[in-house]
Scaffold this motif. Structure first.
Motif, PDB file in Angstrom:
ATOM      1  N   HIS A 243       0.836  -1.204   0.000  1.00 26.49           N
ATOM      2  CA  HIS A 243       0.000   0.000   0.000  1.00 26.49           C
ATOM      3  C   HIS A 243       0.867   1.249   0.000  1.00 26.49           C
ATOM      4  N   LYS A 244       1.895   1.246   0.803  1.00 24.82           N
ATOM      5  CA  LYS A 244       2.772   2.401   0.897  1.00 24.82           C
ATOM      6  C   LYS A 244       3.484   2.658  -0.424  1.00 24.82           C
ATOM      7  N   GLU A 245       3.872   1.599  -1.098  1.00 28.31           N
ATOM      8  CA  GLU A 245       4.548   1.740  -2.392  1.00 28.31           C
ATOM      9  C   GLU A 245       3.569   1.910  -3.547  1.00 28.31           C
ATOM     10  N   GLN A 246       2.256   1.971  -3.257  1.00 27.20           N
ATOM     11  CA  GLN A 246       1.194   2.130  -4.252  1.00 27.20           C
ATOM     12  C   GLN A 246       1.173   0.991  -5.278  1.00 27.20           C
ATOM     13  N   PHE A 247       1.664  -0.148  -4.871  1.00 25.84           N
ATOM     14  CA  PHE A 247       1.656  -1.296  -5.763  1.00 25.84           C
ATOM     15  C   PHE A 247       0.233  -1.840  -5.944  1.00 25.84           C
ATOM     16  N   ILE A 248      -0.518  -1.887  -4.839  1.00 27.80           N
ATOM     17  CA  ILE A 248      -1.896  -2.389  -4.915  1.00 27.80           C
ATOM     18  C   ILE A 248      -2.764  -1.441  -5.739  1.00 27.80           C
ATOM     19  N   GLU A 249      -2.532  -0.130  -5.601  1.00 27.20           N
ATOM     20  CA  GLU A 249      -3.290   0.830  -6.400  1.00 27.20           C
ATOM     21  C   GLU A 249      -2.997   0.669  -7.890  1.00 27.20           C
ATOM     22  N   ASP A 250      -1.718   0.383  -8.216  1.00 25.56           N
ATOM     23  CA  ASP A 250      -1.358   0.155  -9.613  1.00 25.56           C
ATOM     24  C   ASP A 250      -2.032  -1.103 -10.163  1.00 25.56           C
ATOM     25  N   LEU A 251      -2.096  -2.155  -9.333  1.00 22.57           N
ATOM     26  CA  LEU A 251      -2.773  -3.375  -9.768  1.00 22.57           C
ATOM     27  C   LEU A 251      -4.272  -3.119  -9.969  1.00 22.57           C
ATOM     28  N   SER A 252      -4.856  -2.373  -9.038  1.00 30.29           N
ATOM     29  CA  SER A 252      -6.282  -2.057  -9.173  1.00 30.29           C
ATOM     30  C   SER A 252      -6.551  -1.239 -10.424  1.00 30.29           C
ATOM     31  N   ASP A 253      -5.678  -0.285 -10.701  1.00 28.06           N
ATOM     32  CA  ASP A 253      -5.852   0.529 -11.904  1.00 28.06           C
ATOM     33  C   ASP A 253      -5.695  -0.313 -13.160  1.00 28.06           C
ATOM     34  N   ALA A 254      -4.772  -1.271 -13.130  1.00 25.75           N
ATOM     35  CA  ALA A 254      -4.520  -2.089 -14.318  1.00 25.75           C
ATOM     36  C   ALA A 254      -5.658  -3.067 -14.584  1.00 25.75           C
ATOM     37  N   TRP A 255      -6.194  -3.669 -13.518  1.00 22.47           N
ATOM     38  CA  TRP A 255      -7.208  -4.709 -13.715  1.00 22.47           C
ATOM     39  C   TRP A 255      -8.625  -4.146 -13.815  1.00 22.47           C
ATOM     40  N   ILE A 256      -8.917  -3.125 -13.028  1.00 26.06           N
ATOM     41  CA  ILE A 256     -10.281  -2.580 -13.043  1.00 26.06           C
ATOM     42  C   ILE A 256     -10.463  -1.581 -14.174  1.00 26.06           C
ATOM     43  N   LYS A 257      -9.490  -0.711 -14.400  1.00 24.11           N
ATOM     44  CA  LYS A 257      -9.651   0.347 -15.394  1.00 24.11           C
ATOM     45  C   LYS A 257      -9.191  -0.052 -16.788  1.00 24.11           C
ATOM     46  N   ARG A 258      -8.151  -0.887 -16.881  1.00 31.26           N
ATOM     47  CA  ARG A 258      -7.528  -1.075 -18.187  1.00 31.26           C
ATOM     48  C   ARG A 258      -7.571  -2.504 -18.720  1.00 31.26           C
ATOM     49  N   PHE A 259      -7.908  -3.482 -17.893  1.00 36.75           N
ATOM     50  CA  PHE A 259      -7.916  -4.856 -18.380  1.00 36.75           C
ATOM     51  C   PHE A 259      -9.072  -5.066 -19.350  1.00 36.75           C
ATOM     52  N   ASN A 260      -8.769  -5.655 -20.483  1.00 35.24           N
ATOM     53  CA  ASN A 260      -9.770  -6.016 -21.487  1.00 35.24           C
ATOM     54  C   ASN A 260     -10.530  -4.783 -21.998  1.00 35.24           C
ATOM     55  N   LEU A 261      -9.827  -3.659 -22.151  1.00 38.40           N
ATOM     56  CA  LEU A 261     -10.412  -2.441 -22.698  1.00 38.40           C
ATOM     57  C   LEU A 261      -9.679  -2.069 -23.985  1.00 38.40           C
ATOM     58  N   THR A 262     -10.440  -1.842 -25.024  1.00 35.05           N
ATOM     59  CA  THR A 262      -9.833  -1.439 -26.301  1.00 35.05           C
ATOM     60  C   THR A 262      -9.528   0.053 -26.342  1.00 35.05           C
ATOM     61  N   GLY A 263     -10.223   0.848 -25.528  1.00 29.91           N
ATOM     62  CA  GLY A 263     -10.006   2.282 -25.485  1.00 29.91           C
ATOM     63  C   GLY A 263      -9.753   2.753 -24.066  1.00 29.91           C
ATOM     64  N   PRO A 264      -9.679   4.040 -23.857  1.00 26.91           N
ATOM     65  CA  PRO A 264      -9.447   4.557 -22.507  1.00 26.91           C
ATOM     66  C   PRO A 264     -10.656   4.314 -21.619  1.00 26.91           C
ATOM     67  N   PRO A 265     -10.454   4.182 -20.302  1.00 24.11           N
ATOM     68  CA  PRO A 265     -11.586   4.002 -19.385  1.00 24.11           C
ATOM     69  C   PRO A 265     -12.471   5.242 -19.355  1.00 24.11           C
TER      70      PRO A 265
END
Length: 317
Positions: A243-265
């Motif tokens: 959490h401190k290194e914002q690693f979990i936030e990066d994973l959340s952004d990658a999987w929730i916002k950008r996974f399986n998306l052809t365009g921007p969220p």
């Protein structure tokens, strides 16, 4: 919920006042102009000579000048006419006080009107629970279903009673999330689900929006054997470090916002809409149309005056 359709009204600048108020304003302007004309004609102090060498008295407040004086005050622009008699000054003072309150009320009401949310006054869970026009529901048998069913809080209990009463007509509970999302797209329905799935679907469908904040917050956790304090503490430390290194936030952004998306969220898509409470060109179009109509009438009057003056001079010569 489904995002409301943005409907622009070219006469939106007139909405802070009702039609009766605008009519009363017009009648008040005509009445004040007529009273100014009558007082100026009857009072001897409004008749004066512009030149001491020419003993001819004149009155500056004719019918047109009286209307020009009042409309200039209403538009907060003033005029080059100044009343001289006490009666006409009293009329002017009363009209100025009226326009002060009128313009202040219009400005405040316009700002309040434009900054009001256009989501049907539903901006929280409490607002959703206190109405019955927009139906709401959740998946059957899930964690959200059990939360409302077993809740002792008044607002959640009232929502549960509403969902149970609507379930007879199949207007509340759904079997799966895809069915709830489909009903939301049709309009008139709010689907309650976990915030993670809420964000997941909103990033992929820009017609969906979240109403209010998160209620009943909870987190995911790892299960460890009972008594294994060492493993529990190590997992907790690693999670805090991530959490401190914002690693979990990066994973959340990658999987929730950008996974399986052809365009921007959807959260990063610029829709071109103006913020709430801002007059755009479409909403302000009526003002420009009114200005163009007024300019057209002014040009027409200019030609009429020119032809009338030409005809008068022709008859004299």
């Amino acid at each position: 919920m489904k995002k409301p359709e943005q409907q622009t009204d070219p006469l939106q600048f007139m909405l802070p006042f009702s039609g009766r108020v605008w009519t009363c304003m017009l009648l008040a302007w005509l009445l004040t102009s007529l009273l100014m004309l009558v007082c100026a004609r009857l009072s001897p102090y409004e008749w004066y000579s512009h030149n001491d060498c020419v003993p001819v008295v004149e009155n500056q407040f004719g019918a047109l000048n009286s209307m020009w004086f009042t409309i200039g005050s209403l538009m907060q622009q003033g005029s080059d006419l100044a009343p001289r008699a006490s009666s006409t000054r009293m009329v002017a003072t009363t009209w100025w006080f009226f326009t002060l309150l009128l313009i202040s009320s219009y400005t405040a009401n316009l700002a309040a009107f434009l900054t009001t949310s256009r989501l049907g006054n539903i901006d929280s869970v409490e607002a959703l629970a206190s109405q019955s026009k927009v139906k709401f529901g959740c998946p059957v048998g899930g964690a959200m279903y059990n939360f409302f069913k077993n809740s002792k809080i008044t607002v959640y209990r009232r929502m549960w009673d509403s969902m149970v009463s609507w379930s007879a007509k199949n207007e509340s509970f759904v079997g799966k999330t895809s069915e709830g999302i489909s009903r939301v797209r049709e309009g008139g329905y709010a689907y309650i689900l976990e915030s993670t799935f809420n964000q997941y679907y909103r990033e992929r469908d820009c017609e969906l929006t979240q109403i209010g904040g998160i209620f009943n917050p909870s987190s995911y956790a790892f299960a460890v054997p009972q008594g294994n304090v060492l493993l529990r503490d190590e997992l907790s430390e690693v999670i805090l470090k991530l959490h401190k290194e914002q690693f979990i936030e990066d994973l959340s952004d990658a999987w929730i916002k950008r996974f399986n998306l052809t365009g921007p969220p959807c959260s990063e898509v610029h829709t071109g809409s103006t913020p709430d409470g801002t007059l755009d060109v479409a909403s302000f179009g009526g003002v420009f149309v009114s200005m163009l109509v007024g300019l057209g009438v002014a040009v027409l009057l200019c030609f009429i005056e020119l032809m009338w003056r030409s005809a008068t001079l022709a008859m004299r010569t």
